[in-house]
Design a protein around this motif. Structure first.
Motif, PDB file in Angstrom:
ATOM      1  N   GLY A   5       0.785  -1.226   0.000  1.00 29.11           N
ATOM      2  CA  GLY A   5       0.000   0.000   0.000  1.00 29.11           C
ATOM      3  C   GLY A   5       0.815   1.273   0.000  1.00 29.11           C
ATOM      4  N   ASN A   6       2.077   1.205   0.428  1.00 29.25           N
ATOM      5  CA  ASN A   6       2.944   2.394   0.470  1.00 29.25           C
ATOM      6  C   ASN A   6       2.274   3.563   1.185  1.00 29.25           C
ATOM      7  N   THR A   7       1.849   3.298   2.424  1.00 32.58           N
ATOM      8  CA  THR A   7       1.261   4.352   3.261  1.00 32.58           C
ATOM      9  C   THR A   7       1.996   4.413   4.604  1.00 32.58           C
ATOM     10  N   VAL A   8       3.289   4.356   4.570  1.00 27.81           N
ATOM     11  CA  VAL A   8       4.098   4.164   5.775  1.00 27.81           C
ATOM     12  C   VAL A   8       4.030   5.399   6.674  1.00 27.81           C
ATOM     13  N   TRP A   9       3.931   5.138   7.995  1.00 27.02           N
ATOM     14  CA  TRP A   9       3.955   6.198   8.989  1.00 27.02           C
ATOM     15  C   TRP A   9       5.211   6.088   9.857  1.00 27.02           C
TER      16      TRP A   9
ATOM     17  N   THR B 229      -3.074   4.863   7.011  1.00 28.59           N
ATOM     18  CA  THR B 229      -4.472   4.487   6.797  1.00 28.59           C
ATOM     19  C   THR B 229      -4.911   3.347   7.702  1.00 28.59           C
ATOM     20  N   GLY B 230      -3.991   2.849   8.535  1.00 36.93           N
ATOM     21  CA  GLY B 230      -4.328   1.775   9.460  1.00 36.93           C
ATOM     22  C   GLY B 230      -3.606   0.484   9.125  1.00 36.93           C
ATOM     23  N   GLY B 231      -3.227  -0.242  10.166  1.00 39.97           N
ATOM     24  CA  GLY B 231      -2.571  -1.528   9.984  1.00 39.97           C
ATOM     25  C   GLY B 231      -1.090  -1.483  10.311  1.00 39.97           C
TER      26      GLY B 231
ATOM     27  N   ARG C 115      -3.952  -6.017  10.668  1.00 35.91           N
ATOM     28  CA  ARG C 115      -4.752  -4.998   9.999  1.00 35.91           C
ATOM     29  C   ARG C 115      -5.560  -4.139  10.968  1.00 35.91           C
ATOM     30  N   GLY C 116      -5.714  -4.554  12.221  1.00 30.75           N
ATOM     31  CA  GLY C 116      -6.546  -3.818  13.155  1.00 30.75           C
ATOM     32  C   GLY C 116      -5.864  -2.665  13.855  1.00 30.75           C
ATOM     33  N   VAL C 117      -4.586  -2.423  13.595  1.00 27.52           N
ATOM     34  CA  VAL C 117      -3.879  -1.312  14.241  1.00 27.52           C
ATOM     35  C   VAL C 117      -4.419   0.006  13.706  1.00 27.52           C
ATOM     36  N   ARG C 118      -4.622   0.959  14.581  1.00 30.93           N
ATOM     37  CA  ARG C 118      -5.254   2.217  14.192  1.00 30.93           C
ATOM     38  C   ARG C 118      -4.362   3.028  13.251  1.00 30.93           C
TER      39      ARG C 118
ATOM     40  N   ASP D 204       3.803   2.919  -6.360  1.00 32.65           N
ATOM     41  CA  ASP D 204       2.485   2.288  -6.304  1.00 32.65           C
ATOM     42  C   ASP D 204       1.690   2.837  -5.119  1.00 32.65           C
ATOM     43  N   GLY D 205       0.373   2.689  -5.189  1.00 32.60           N
ATOM     44  CA  GLY D 205      -0.483   3.127  -4.090  1.00 32.60           C
ATOM     45  C   GLY D 205      -0.310   4.602  -3.799  1.00 32.60           C
ATOM     46  N   PHE D 206      -0.079   4.945  -2.531  1.00 33.05           N
ATOM     47  CA  PHE D 206       0.108   6.336  -2.134  1.00 33.05           C
ATOM     48  C   PHE D 206       1.556   6.800  -2.323  1.00 33.05           C
ATOM     49  N   GLY D 207       2.454   5.887  -2.583  1.00 28.25           N
ATOM     50  CA  GLY D 207       3.840   6.266  -2.854  1.00 28.25           C
ATOM     51  C   GLY D 207       4.646   6.667  -1.636  1.00 28.25           C
ATOM     52  N   VAL D 208       4.136   6.438  -0.425  1.00 23.56           N
ATOM     53  CA  VAL D 208       4.887   6.765   0.795  1.00 23.56           C
ATOM     54  C   VAL D 208       5.545   5.477   1.291  1.00 23.56           C
TER      55      VAL D 208
END
Length: 680
Positions: free
Chosen positions: A170-174, A191-193, A209-212, A663-667
């Motif tokens: 997903g490339n949505t890394v925080w 976005t969660g997980g 997947r349930g991580v906020r 890909d995805g959000f690119g983060v």
């Protein structure tokens, strides 16, 4: 083609021949008559015998040892047959980390116990039955280990690195953490997980997947910790373990687990289930262990290992949580073990970041850094003093305002305009000429360099390093008196120094911080703190910082840079002995430098800058990590599409990131790898 040994390295080899050629003397001091026998052999290998010869080689510098291999085929074979004894000693002398050495030695011992393998007693007279090959299973090539360590050190000094990418699903890394035991990268998502991937190939291994969304993440010694509530509310921290952590523990995996564990998914074993608590976890998988709920508000938390030995082994995993009322230090293994440091009413301030070592707790607040003693559970110091308005700063006389005593040296860097691109074939002038391995064979990333000379207290230009940050402070960081809050964002420590980052655009480095903070007398401690502090104005908000060894990596809103604290100019040796129990009254003169102090060390200090094609790539970064040979940064790869191919960085065209990074959000995670690569 192999290089011939240089003159300086031949000297060490020639000394072996010199030992053999020394005239022999009797006990009375007179020259003994030469025996009537054949001439002594001229080759030191024959004259000294293999045992003494190899013992001498085991004490040679690395350059001389490499040169010794070129003397003759017999010398090279003797060294090769006894590689473990000769080159393992060289690894210790060169400075290879003890923890890394212990890991390699354990691999070697395991290989020796295999039925098809044989060990070596360590006797130089005994050749190994089968010389080790570089690709053998369980084989440690100590020669390459030593060369790789030296080569990696040179790459860090010269800013030589290669780029890479890790792309979680997903490339949505925080937030990110690296697990060196299992070779994985753990990340939480915007976005969660939570996901775990292979740190080299990005292959997905595990997901929760349930991580906020936007969950903070900590990791140490096989324990992964993330929050499941909201900041400033009664929220909890969940603790999970890897299989290596479970194997070290005497506590089993609990049967009762929170609902979030049902969202776990394995990408490598589809039949795996979190209900299989009695079976070993696959690589990269996490199992729930416990929940921690701080009794008071928790705004920041941090995990580290307490009490590790010099090899980095042993110790216990500890989680520190901090709010406005107290700090709690939780033993992650033993539920009933917790340290509490409560704040006095006048010391309460919103905490923005927490760090701690075996002796001290460091709290980043809006206005100051607060340091507490873990042993006494009391505050030791708050620093630096508030930055006053530029209009009331004295032009020259520091004695008029002792509260302005902040640092003994100051640097100012312009990471946007005052940088020079490091040529890819660059060789540092006179620092460490590449005679070891010839020209570099890396495909280096784009690296620039910023330089600055120190300004010392009382010199022209010193005050400007403090007035400039105050002048660019926005309304949210202005104080009622016209001064500014530093707004500390993070702090970490190197082997000897404490490094604090500020959103006002400053890095503060306290040299030899443990010696300074161990001073018992408060006035002496304050004076030593000033004299051991270096102020670095980066002219842009410093968002994040990470440290390891002597290396420091940080990023501003548009740039990422790194430096080595061991290359900072020498500060005046003004730290009093920790055994000094005198109680002297602090005066203005105490806070100033000694009049006869040598301020001649104006050597250039360098920061390496890793530029990006588009500033938004770094601006969106939310985490930065550092290990032995790599820098990991959360990076918005899609932003490069706006700059790559259409513009250049310092005149050099820049290509696009790989497709998987966009890909995805690119983060995703951008990597700069400083490991030495042997292309021979």
């Amino acid at each position: 083609m192999q290089r011939p040994p240089s003159r300086s390295h031949i000297v060490s080899i020639s000394s072996i021949s010199y030992i053999v050629s020394l005239p022999r003397t009797s006990h009375s001091g007179h020259h003994a008559p030469e025996p009537r026998c054949e001439a002594l052999p001229t080759d030191p290998l024959d004259a000294l015998g293999p045992s003494l010869f190899l013992s001498i080689l085991s004490h040679l510098p690395l350059q001389s040892l490499l040169s010794a291999e070129l003397v003759s085929p017999l010398w090279r074979r003797a060294i090769f047959l006894h590689e473990k004894g000769v080159w393992r000693s060289a690894c210790h002398r060169t400075g290879v980390e003890l923890k890394h050495m212990r890991t390699l030695e354990s691999i070697e011992r395991a290989a020796a116990l295999m039925p098809t393998g044989g060990g070596w007693s360590g006797d130089p007279e005994e050749p190994e039955p089968e010389p080790p090959s570089e690709g053998g299973v369980g084989v440690v090539n100590w020669r390459e280990v030593c060369k790789a360590y030296v080569g990696m050190g040179r790459n860090w000094r010269w800013g030589r690195c290669r780029e890479g990418w890790v792309t979680p699903p997903g490339n949505t890394v925080w937030r990110i953490k690296v697990d060196p035991e299992e070779g994985t990268l753990i990340s939480t998502s915007r976005t969660g997980g939570l996901s775990v991937v292979d740190a080299k190939s990005s292959q997905p291994l595990f997901a929760l997947r349930g991580v906020r969304p936007w969950a903070h993440l900590e990791f140490c010694k096989g324990f992964a910790i993330f929050d499941v509530g909201q900041v400033d509310t009664d929220f909890s921290l969940q603790v999970y373990r890897t299989q290596p952590a479970i194997s070290r523990s005497t506590h089993p995996t609990p049967r009762v687990r929170p609902p979030i564990t049902r969202t776990a998914q394995s990408f490598t074993r589809p039949s795996w289930s979190p209900e299989q608590a009695d079976k070993p976890l696959p690589r990269g998988h996490l199992a729930y262990y416990r929940t921690i709920t701080p009794p008071t508000s928790c705004i920041a938390f941090r995990a580290r290992v307490d009490g590790a030995d010099e090899y980095g082994d042993g110790g216990r995993a500890v989680l520190g949580t901090a709010g406005e009322e107290a700090v709690y230090l939780w033993d992650l293994e033993e539920e009933g073990r917790v340290e509490v440091i409560r704040f006095k009413e006048e010391d309460r301030e919103r905490v923005q970041y927490i760090e701690f070592d075996d002796d001290f707790v460091f709290l980043c607040a809006r206005s100051q850094m607060h340091i507490y003693s873990r042993h006494q559970r009391t505050k030791l110091v708050s620093f630096p003093p508030p930055l006053p308005a530029p209009s009331i700063l004295p032009s020259r006389d520091e004695h008029e305002r002792p509260d302005l005593a902040i640092a003994s040296a100051a640097f100012t860097f312009d990471l946007e305009n005052d940088v020079q691109l490091v040529p890819r074939s660059h060789v540092d002038d006179g620092i460490d000429p590449p005679t070891l391995y010839g020209p570099p064979r890396l495909d280096p990333a784009l690296v620039a360099r910023a330089e600055s000379r120190p300004s010392w207290r009382g010199e022209d230009g010193f005050e400007e390093a403090f007035t400039a940050p105050v002048g660019r402070a926005g309304p949210s960081r202005r104080r009622p008196d016209g001064g500014a809050h530093l707004d500390f964002s993070a702090c970490h420590y190197t082997d000897t120094d404490l490094v604090c980052s500020s959103r006002l655009g400053v890095l503060i480095v306290v040299r030899n911080y443990k010696n300074v903070l161990s001073i018992q007398d408060e006035s002496q401690r304050q004076k030593a703190l000033v004299r051991n502090t270096v102020w670095m104005d980066m002219q842009a908000p410093v968002k994040q910082v990470s440290t390891r060894g002597t290396h420091v990596v940080f990023n501003t809103s548009e740039h990422m840079g790194f430096f080595d604290t061991s290359t900072l100019p020498n500060l005046p040796d003004s730290t009093p002995s920790t055994s000094d129990s005198s109680h002297q009254t602090s005066t203005h003169q105490d806070l100033d430098l000694d009049p006869d102090m040598d301020l001649s060390d104006n050597s250039v200090f360098r920061i390496h800058v890793l530029p990006a094609p588009h500033p938004f790539g770094v601006k969106e970064s939310s985490c930065i990590q550092l290990d032995r040979d790599k820098i990991y940064m959360v990076y918005w790869a899609l932003s490069d599409a706006d700059g790559a191919g259409f513009r250049s960085v310092h005149g050099v065209p820049v290509g696009l990131p790989p497709e998987r990074a966009m890909d995805g959000f690119g983060v995703c995670v951008r990597i700069w790898d400083f490991a030495y690569v042997n292309d021979n």
